[in-house]
Design a protein around this motif. Structure first.
Motif, mmCIF file in Angstrom:
data_model
loop_
_atom_site.group_PDB
_atom_site.id
_atom_site.type_symbol
_atom_site.label_atom_id
_atom_site.label_comp_id
_atom_site.label_asym_id
_atom_site.label_seq_id
_atom_site.Cartn_x
_atom_site.Cartn_y
_atom_site.Cartn_z
ATOM 1 N N ASP B 8 -5.293 -26.979 33.792
ATOM 2 C CA ASP B 8 -5.394 -28.390 33.417
ATOM 3 C C ASP B 8 -6.261 -28.642 32.194
ATOM 4 O OD1 ASP B 8 -7.456 -27.552 35.197
ATOM 5 O OD2 ASP B 8 -8.144 -29.627 35.276
ATOM 6 N N ASP B 9 -7.222 -27.778 31.937
ATOM 7 C CA ASP B 9 -8.100 -28.023 30.793
ATOM 8 C C ASP B 9 -7.360 -27.689 29.496
ATOM 9 O OD1 ASP B 9 -11.218 -28.303 30.031
ATOM 10 O OD2 ASP B 9 -10.215 -26.868 28.713
ATOM 11 N N ARG B 13 -6.318 -24.033 28.075
ATOM 12 C CA ARG B 13 -4.880 -23.770 28.093
ATOM 13 C C ARG B 13 -4.384 -23.324 26.723
ATOM 14 N NH1 ARG B 13 -3.183 -28.407 29.921
ATOM 15 N NH2 ARG B 13 -2.315 -29.154 27.965
ATOM 16 N N ASP B 31 0.327 -28.478 33.041
ATOM 17 C CA ASP B 31 -1.073 -28.909 33.113
ATOM 18 C C ASP B 31 -1.413 -29.559 34.443
ATOM 19 O OD1 ASP B 31 0.266 -31.246 32.876
ATOM 20 O OD2 ASP B 31 -0.882 -32.017 31.157
ATOM 21 N N ASN B 32 -0.487 -29.494 35.403
ATOM 22 C CA ASN B 32 -0.825 -30.002 36.737
ATOM 23 C C ASN B 32 -0.074 -29.209 37.799
ATOM 24 O OD1 ASN B 32 1.761 -31.432 37.568
ATOM 25 N ND2 ASN B 32 1.335 -32.370 35.568
ATOM 26 N N LEU B 54 -6.710 -27.842 40.360
ATOM 27 C CA LEU B 54 -5.779 -28.585 39.515
ATOM 28 C C LEU B 54 -5.758 -30.041 39.960
ATOM 29 C CD1 LEU B 54 -2.804 -26.063 39.511
ATOM 30 C CD2 LEU B 54 -4.196 -26.670 37.540
#
Lengths: 508, 228
Positions: B8-9, B13, B31-32, B54
């Motif tokens: 998620d960051d 990422r 991202d999730n 997450l």
């Protein structure tokens, strides 16, 4: 008597609880609405008392009426016997005379007679007429009859006489009514008094309960308000069990808070330095680096500093975690012989590389109930330290021995060992006594160690691991060098599972 | 390799994404947890990199458990800021194949990803010998020969060499060696692993013309067969 209970409890509960109507719990079942333990206790007590009083008085009632009845019946039988005897001597006139005589002499006015002839005419006696209910002869009847202006219970027995004459002998038993009134009245008074006692008792018991719980509540609220040093006073009563548990819990919370405080102090003081260093390097490079290579070097060094900071964080967290006692979940039976030889094998190369020799002096050890990873880590820290501080061409000794109860380490093979000792000895500069006392503190570094790499957390971690195993960490001068000894007790089988998590006292 | 990255960051990422792409991998990202789970189930990957924490209700462990529940055995590397031993054990117990804690060096992550990806491929019949270039390890008799010449190794040295050979052509980090060869999970202050590798080199490389064990700066070691 049941009517007496309901208003009492209504009255009580309305006064002490605001919501009285029977509460409905989640599953729809009716729930007892009174929550106060004191009131419930007193209520239960009152009800119990009432029931026993009722039973007791009922027994008295039953046995006295029985006695009375027997008495009356015996009297009737004898009287009838005698009257019939009279009939045998003088016939109807003699009997009538006897009856009249008796009635005259009967001061209590409780004897009842009736003599009728074959046509049903009343010959003698004080009964107005033949009672309709009396049909069978020679049989006891208990009837309510009207006498003068009142009604009264009475016992009768009818007898047949020759020539169609019939005789009734009876007895007024209003004495029994009197007895029943007395008993009922006693019962009512009992109920009233028990109710009063129950109310009083409820108040007293509630007060008692409150006082017992009050001390705990006061301490808990003091703690909730931040005064962690408050403890519940032990009074010797039943609540001591709770009090002791709560006190132990508070001790534990206190220790944890102390740990948190120490860690935050440590972070404030000792993490700032490497962070400042990294920041300065990056800033310096940002402003004054002239070539990509210079910039790269600065960034590389900053990364190194950050890794160092991460290392400190990890070590701090791990120590805090161990000290919180949470790690005991990972306890298993550890084969220390294997652990030691593997560790020695790992470090033997490093020692040799640093020009040192690592000597092993291990007596076979019993297995220990502990956390293998943590013991590895502790041992690694000790060996790391020893290698770091040893001068070239010196010797390191890793030794381990079982410790027998009450004897010096390493002697007596038949007795069961009470623990074991693992020590690492180097021939380095050693530590002075003042430093030894402070060695286990977080971030403490002896003056002579300032220039070697390290964070000052190695021994703190060893200390934490030792405490986790209820052991003792000792540092002694070895002249030359330093000897670090871990004493780990072998816990009896029973203590391994249900053991409290209080760390054993440790000496630095 | 085809890799799914669920993190998620955004900074982490893109950092990992860039690095993996530069290393020649084909990377999908999410991202999730929801998107991550959707991709992990719907597509075929060689390896999945999962962040443990997450946003959006589905965390890394949920995804992992769902995958394993569906008998999907794609290697999963867990990425986490939780460094606790228990968290690590939880992650591995849930079916994770490896665990990297934040902050991490990219070289460490890459080395572990490649080691996992490789493992996913050659799960064939058990081997009895390993050969890389002119080096042969007999796994049954524990005998090592290079260029026909017998090399005497200590048991631990043999295991170290075996690990390097199994990951020939890949970078292996010091931490990986400490974990996989010694089964230790702590961070030694001194250069214990370097010393052991250097001893191994003395035996495997020194007597021969060319070296096969190489040091990769800021990362670890690589065993690369000699190119004849």
């Amino acid at each position: 008597m049941a009517e007496e209970r309901t208003p009492l409890y209504r009255r009580l509960s309305r006064r002490h609880l605001f919501r009285l109507p029977l509460l409905h719990s989640r599953n729809g079942k009716r729930r007892w609405p009174i929550r106060s333990a004191g009131i419930n206790f007193a209520l239960g007590y009152g009800v119990l008392f009432l029931i026993s009083a009722t039973l007791f008085l009922s027994f008295i009632w039953w046995s006295s009426t029985n006695l009375l009845n027997d008495h009356v019946r015996a009297f009737i039988e004898t009287d009838a016997q005698e009257l019939r005897h009279r009939w045998g001597h003088g016939g109807a006139p003699a009997l009538s005379e006897a009856i009249n005589d008796r009635l005259e002499q009967n001061i209590d006015d409780d004897a009842l007679y009736l003599l009728i002839d074959r046509h049903g005419r009343r010959m003698a006696g004080n009964l107005p007429g033949w009672p309709v209910a009396v049909k069978k002869m020679n049989h006891f009847y208990e009837l309510t009859i009207r006498r003068y202006t009142f009604t009264t219970p009475a016992q009768f027995k009818a007898y047949t006489l020759p020539h169609g004459f019939k005789l009734i002998v009876g007895h007024d038993i209003r004495g029994r009514t009197l007895l029943s009134t007395v008993i009922t009245r006693t019962l009512i008074w009992c109920a009233v008094m028990i109710s009063l006692l129950a109310v009083g008792g409820a108040l007293v018991v509630r007060d008692l309960f409150r006082r017992m719980v009050g001390s705990i509540a006061r301490t808990a609220s003091a703690v909730a308000n931040g005064d962690l040093n408050h403890r519940i006073a032990l009074t010797g009563s039943e609540t001591d069990l709770v009090a002791e548990t709560v006190n132990t819990m508070l001790d534990r919370i206190n220790r944890l808070m102390e740990g948190v405080r120490q860690v935050s102090n440590a972070i404030a003081h000792d993490l700032r330095t490497p962070i400042t260093r990294a920041r300065n390097q990056l800033e310096e490079a940002f402003f004054s680096a002239t070539s990509p290579d210079e910039l790269r070097t600065a960034v590389d060094r900053a990364i190194g500093d950050l890794d160092h900071i991460t290392g400190i964080f990890e070590a701090l967290l791990r120590i805090a975690q161990i000290e919180a006692g949470a790690r005991r979940s990972a306890f298993t039976t550890v084969n220390l012989n294997q652990l030691l030889s593997n560790m020695a094998e790992l470090y033997e190369a490093s020692a040799e590389d640093a020009g040192l020799s690592l000597a092993l002096d291990v007596t076979p050890l019993p297995s220990l109930f502990g956390d293998e990873r943590m013991l590895q880590q502790a041992l690694a820290n000790l060996l790391d330290n020893a290698i770091k501080f040893s001068p070239p061409n010196s010797m390191l000794t890793l030794s381990a021995h079982p410790v027998m109860a009450g004897t010096a380490p390493g002697s007596g093979a038949e007795k069961k060992p009470q623990g074991l000792e693992i020590s690492v000895r180097d021939q380095g500069p050693g530590m002075n006594d003042a430093d030894i006392l402070r060695a286990h503190e977080r971030f403490f570094r002896a003056e002579s160690a300032r220039n070697t790499p390290g964070s000052g957390l190695g021994l703190s971690l060893v200390q934490a691991v030792t405490s986790l195993h209820h052991g003792r960490l000792t540092l002694t001068q070895a002249n030359p060098g330093l000897k670090v000894t871990l004493f780990l007790p072998l816990l009896p089988e029973a203590e391994r599972t249900g053991r409290s998590t209080t760390p054993a006292e440790t000496t630095p | 390799m085809r890799i799914l990255l669920v993190e998620d960051d955004p900074t982490v990422r893109s950092f990992v994404l860039k690095g993996l792409k530069e290393a020649g991998h084909n990377v999908d990202q999410a991202d999730n947890g929801k998107d991550g789970l959707y991709l992990a189930i719907g597509e075929k990957y060689d390896i999945i990199i999962l962040d443990r924490m997450l946003p959006g209700g589905i965390d890394g462990l949920n995804i992992l458990e769902t995958l394993r529940g569906q008998k999907n055995n794609t290697p999963v590397l867990l990425l986490s800021a939780l460094s606790d031993v228990d968290d690590r054990v939880d992650g591995l117990r849930a079916g994770g194949d490896d665990y990297v804690t934040k902050p991490f060096a990219f070289s460490e992550l890459l080395a572990r990803v490649e080691a996992l990806g490789r493992r996913g491929h050659n799960e064939s019949a058990p081997e009895t010998s390993l050969t890389v270039g002119d080096l042969t390890l007999d796994l049954l008799s524990r005998e090592v020969r290079r260029d026909g010449q017998k090399i005497d190794l200590q048991p631990r040295e043999f295991r170290l060499l075996e690990f390097l050979v199994r990951h020939a052509g890949q970078v292996v980090t010091r931490t990986m060696l400490l974990e996989k060869v010694w089964d230790y999970h702590f961070d030694p202050q001194t250069n214990v692993i370097d010393v052991h590798v250097s001893r191994l080199r003395q035996k495997v490389d020194k007597p021969f013309e060319t070296a096969i064990i190489h040091t990769v700066r800021n990362a670890g070691y690589i065993l690369r067969p000699t190119q004849d």
